[in-house]
Design an enzyme around this catalytic site. Structure first.
Site, PDB file in Angstrom:
ATOM      1  N   ASP A 280       0.840  -1.198   0.000  1.00  0.00           N
ATOM      2  CA  ASP A 280       0.000   0.000   0.000  1.00  0.00           C
ATOM      3  C   ASP A 280       0.877   1.252   0.000  1.00  0.00           C
ATOM      4  OD1 ASP A 280      -2.277   1.541   0.174  1.00  0.00           O
ATOM      5  OD2 ASP A 280      -3.014   0.663   2.046  1.00  0.00           O
TER       6      ASP A 280
ATOM      7  N   ASP B  23     -10.829   2.025  -3.148  1.00  0.00           N
ATOM      8  CA  ASP B  23     -11.311   1.829  -1.778  1.00  0.00           C
ATOM      9  C   ASP B  23     -12.828   1.916  -1.728  1.00  0.00           C
ATOM     10  OD1 ASP B  23      -9.147   1.193  -0.316  1.00  0.00           O
ATOM     11  OD2 ASP B  23      -8.822   3.171   0.548  1.00  0.00           O
TER      12      ASP B  23
HETATM   13  C1  DGJ Z   1      -5.704   2.169   2.056  1.00  0.00           C
HETATM   14  C2  DGJ Z   1      -6.111   0.965   1.272  1.00  0.00           C
HETATM   15  O1  DGJ Z   1      -6.639   1.331   0.047  1.00  0.00           O
HETATM   16  C3  DGJ Z   1      -7.095   0.150   2.101  1.00  0.00           C
HETATM   17  O2  DGJ Z   1      -7.548  -0.942   1.350  1.00  0.00           O
HETATM   18  C4  DGJ Z   1      -6.425  -0.283   3.361  1.00  0.00           C
HETATM   19  O3  DGJ Z   1      -5.400  -1.184   3.083  1.00  0.00           O
HETATM   20  C5  DGJ Z   1      -5.915   0.928   4.118  1.00  0.00           C
HETATM   21  N1  DGJ Z   1      -5.090   1.752   3.298  1.00  0.00           N
HETATM   22  C6  DGJ Z   1      -5.127   0.505   5.328  1.00  0.00           C
HETATM   23  O4  DGJ Z   1      -4.588   1.559   5.983  1.00  0.00           O
END
Ligand code: DGJ
Length: 745
Positions: free
Chosen positions: A466, A536
């Protein structure tokens, strides 16, 4: 007779004018496209054609007549529109005048590589242009290497990878724009109606595909159609800041430039150094925008994705289920549930690490040791728990980042990107910063994060990488004062080095690329990754739009799509499980919900859907995509399908995007089937109390593509169970002779 070098560039965008030296014509070809260039030694380098594959005779005629376009315009002398390259020599001269020095073509197993070396007429300054054409894909990659032997550094003021003149007529630009939670929104606009300069760019690196994308298509025959018409695709294969320009002035072409973003980033090139730019992957198809997408998808699976030949496991990711409230008992509960649903892999997301500082939004990034307060059994305990349930185990990291509340930052405050003498601007939680990957020590540390996780626990099969902050501080304490403007280039070089090291060491690891959702979806980063987190935003309705746009350039096998909770945690919309599952099933299916929050009936529905998906994943993940009805057209409907390469099987999706009484929806005509074959219809994930009228029946490909199937606009359910959403997933299989006869009686 022309002597042609057999390799191919792309084209039909412009005819070209009288070339004296016909034997300097080079054709760069793929199975269905040609790019024809003229490269006379000592003369100018010209592009004659990019488009459909030409016969030798046509190449000869084009070379002997028509217009000539510069293939890589440089600034300063006879540069009609914008330039691809602009420099300032140490003596202050701001011009270049390049002529062809040498040309050669070499072969590898699956592609040809043509290199044209240009030199300046008076300065020892060189540009090497490269064209790679694939034997099995209609893709031509183009990039440059810039170098010189001048006594002092030369400042590169702009340094595009490639230029393409697109013949005016009725040209439309298709591109993707958006933001976190609203990625990959499709924009289509006529270029004829808006003369001037259009720039699509990113300027903070890292989340470079959140606001816009470094990939575009040009539809040459008017408003883009999905399965008809000539279309050129251009995908910049770069994970750092990019800049695409389309300049429409008062001549016959739209002038397209693509490459690294040179704005605020002049590059001081020293003698003997070569600046290699990222490739632009050009595609030409006469089968519409879906046709271009199919070429990118096949090429991605064969060349641009890690493990593009393997279908992906069905996984459960813990993020939306528990956010950072990771604990052994909850993790095990989720493992039980995904095992019961028939999944293969459990992924523990953010929240598992931190020693001196416990992980929350503002703490512990950089301290990649397991938090034993939450997970007393450590990673070993989780691996055991997964293995007892027959599951693989995956884990989340954000290796390029650090919080100021971390042991790492306490040890190395100089490892973050920050301009000399300033306090760093921070991101998430008010404490997040980006590590300075221009610094080799930092690169060693970040690569080492993988050793301390995957190296130490080889049973870990999957890593979600990430990155939740762009670079907000333009400055590096490592780069010298002369090279601060190299930050964007050097950061990306550092990141690529780390990715390469990780991949070389852990070649079998499944890696997901995530950047606050789909902020990093590009062919610069993907070669090290198996897949990306599309957004997300897991709201199924908005995902129809996001996934549609993303599919313009990126294949289903790489597009992670998860079933999540209702009400949705981003939009707070409540969408029935059936629709949520049907939408997630059009990409790489996963689950991102605490199954504890699902009813027994929903669990049963998901268990069946996952089992069906596993049978269909070859077609969905390896098949050819035909987009049929765009949600962006405002018809209240979206529809797409995947067809197996043999055209003996297909999966068709139909999603209502609006719901009104007495609405009228178009019948969707299918595409990509074999008109002469017959197909048997079977609905997947049926919730209706009676089967569709077409269920079990057999139709010819000709009928399905010429007429399509009509579906009830609502699910057929008892009155109090009726839904405000409707969707269909239809499996088509080639019917055998008996079935065809029965159907036609
Ligand atoms: C952002 C990501 O897009 C989410 O899926 C998740 O992993 C969060 N970060 C975790 O902090």
């Amino acid at each position: 007779m022309l002597r042609q070098t057999l390799c191919y560039i792309a084209g039909a965008l412009f005819p070209v004018a009288g070339l004296a030296a016909a034997n300097d014509v080079i054709t760069i070809a793929t199975p269905a496209t040609s790019m024809v260039i003229s490269a006379p030694v000592g003369g100018e380098f010209r592009l004659l054609h990019y488009g459909g594959r030409l016969t030798d005779s046509d190449v000869g005629s084009i070379a002997a007549s028509g217009h000539k376009m510069q293939a890589y315009p440089v600034y300063g002398m006879e540069c009609p529109a914008e330039a691809a390259l602009a420099v300032t020599h140490a003596d202050g001269n701001m011009t270049l005048k390049m002529v062809v020095d040498t040309c050669n073509t070499t072969r590898s197993d699956e592609s040809s590589l043509t290199r044209i070396r240009l030199r300046d007429e008076i300065y020892p300054f060189f540009v090497d242009l490269f064209y790679r054409s694939y034997d099995d894909h209609d893709v031509i990659e183009s990039w440059v290497e810039i170098s010189h032997q001048e006594d002092s550094p030369v400042e590169l003021r702009r340094y595009a990878s490639a230029y393409l003149p697109v013949r005016r007529g009725d040209v439309w630009l298709c591109h993707l724009h958006g933001s976190g939670n609203n990625e990959s929104q499709l924009a289509q606009e006529s270029l004829e109606d808006s003369p001037g300069m259009k720039t699509i760019s990113s300027s903070h690196t890292i989340n470079i595909s959140h606001a816009s994308h470094g990939e575009v298509m040009f539809a040459l025959d008017g408003k883009p159609r999905e399965n008809e018409g000539r279309v050129v695709g251009a995908a910049l294969c770069y994970g750092g800041n990019y800049r695409l320009d389309v300049n429409t002035v008062d001549d016959e072409y739209h002038h397209f430039f693509a490459g690294m973003n040179w704005t605020d980033a002049p590059y001081r090139l020293t003698r003997g150094e070569a600046l290699r730019t990222p490739a632009v992957a050009f595609v030409y198809s006469e089968d519409g925008t879906s046709g271009v997408s199919r070429v990118y998808h096949r090429w991605a699976r064969d060349h641009k994705l890690a493990h593009g030949d393997r279908t992906r496991p069905v996984l459960l990711n813990s993020w939306e289920g528990v956010y950072m409230d990771v604990e052994q008992a909850t993790m095990e509960k989720m493992m039980d549930d995904i095992a019961a649903l028939g999944g293969d892999l459990f992924v523990m997301d953010d929240g598992w690490f931190g020693s001196k500082y416990q992980r929350d939004d503002s703490s512990a990034l950089g301290d990649w040791t397991v938090d034993r307060r939450k997970l007393p059994g450590g990673i070993e305990g989780l691996l055991d728990a997964a293995s007892r349930r027959g599951l693989d185990f995956g884990i989340w990291v954000e290796p390029e980042m650090v919080n100021s509340r971390s042991e790492l930052y306490e040890r190395h405050p100089d490892w973050v990107l920050v301009p000399q003498g300033r306090q760093p601007a921070t991101g998430r939680g008010g404490t997040q910063m980006v590590l300075d990957l221009t610094n080799p020590e930092v690169r060693d540390y970040v690569a080492g994060v993988f050793d301390s996780i995957v190296g130490k626990y080889p049973a870990i099969k999957y890593v979600k990488w990430d990155a939740n902050m762009p670079v907000r501080n333009h400055g590096s304490l490592y780069l010298g004062p002369d090279c601060q403007s190299h930050l964007w280039v050097e950061y990306q070089r550092g990141l690529e080095e780390v990715c390469r090291r990780v991949r070389d060491k852990y070649p079998d690891l499944i890696m997901q690329l995530c950047c606050s959702g789909g902020g990093r979806v590009n062919y610069g980063m993907l070669p090290w990754f198996d897949e990306f987190w599309t957004s997300d935003n897991t709201d199924a309705l908005q995902r129809v739009y996001i996934q549609w746009g993303t599919s313009y350039f990126f294949p289903a096998i790489a597009m992670a799509c998860h079933i999540s909770a209702a009400p949705n945690l981003q939009t707070f919309r409540s969408i029935p499980m059936k629709y949520r599952v049907d939408v997630a099933m059009s990409g790489r299916l996963g689950v991102e919900i605490h199954p504890e929050k699902m009813t027994a009936q929903e669990k049963e529905f998901c268990r069946n859907a996952i089992s069906e998906y596993k049978k269909l994943s070859d077609v969905i993940q390896m098949g050819d995509l035909y987009r049929l009805q765009s949600p962006y057209d405002g018809k209240g409907l979206a529809s797409l399908m995947y067809v197996s390469p043999e055209k003996d099987e297909a999966v068709f999706y139909w999603y209502k995007t609006e719901h009104f009484c007495n609405q009228h929806l178009p019948v969707v005509r299918m595409a990509g089937l074999d008109a002469g074959k017959y197909y048997k219809i079977r609905e997947i994930n049926r919730i209706d109390s009676q089967p569709l009228e077409c269920e079990g029946k057999v139709y010819s490909g000709k009928y399905l593509m010429g007429h399509g199937l009509d579906f009830p606009y609502n699910h057929i359910l008892p009155y109090w169970e009726q839904l405000d959403y409707a969707s269909r997933v239809i499996h088509l299989t080639e019917a055998d002779g008996t079935e065809v006869n029965v159907a036609s009686k």
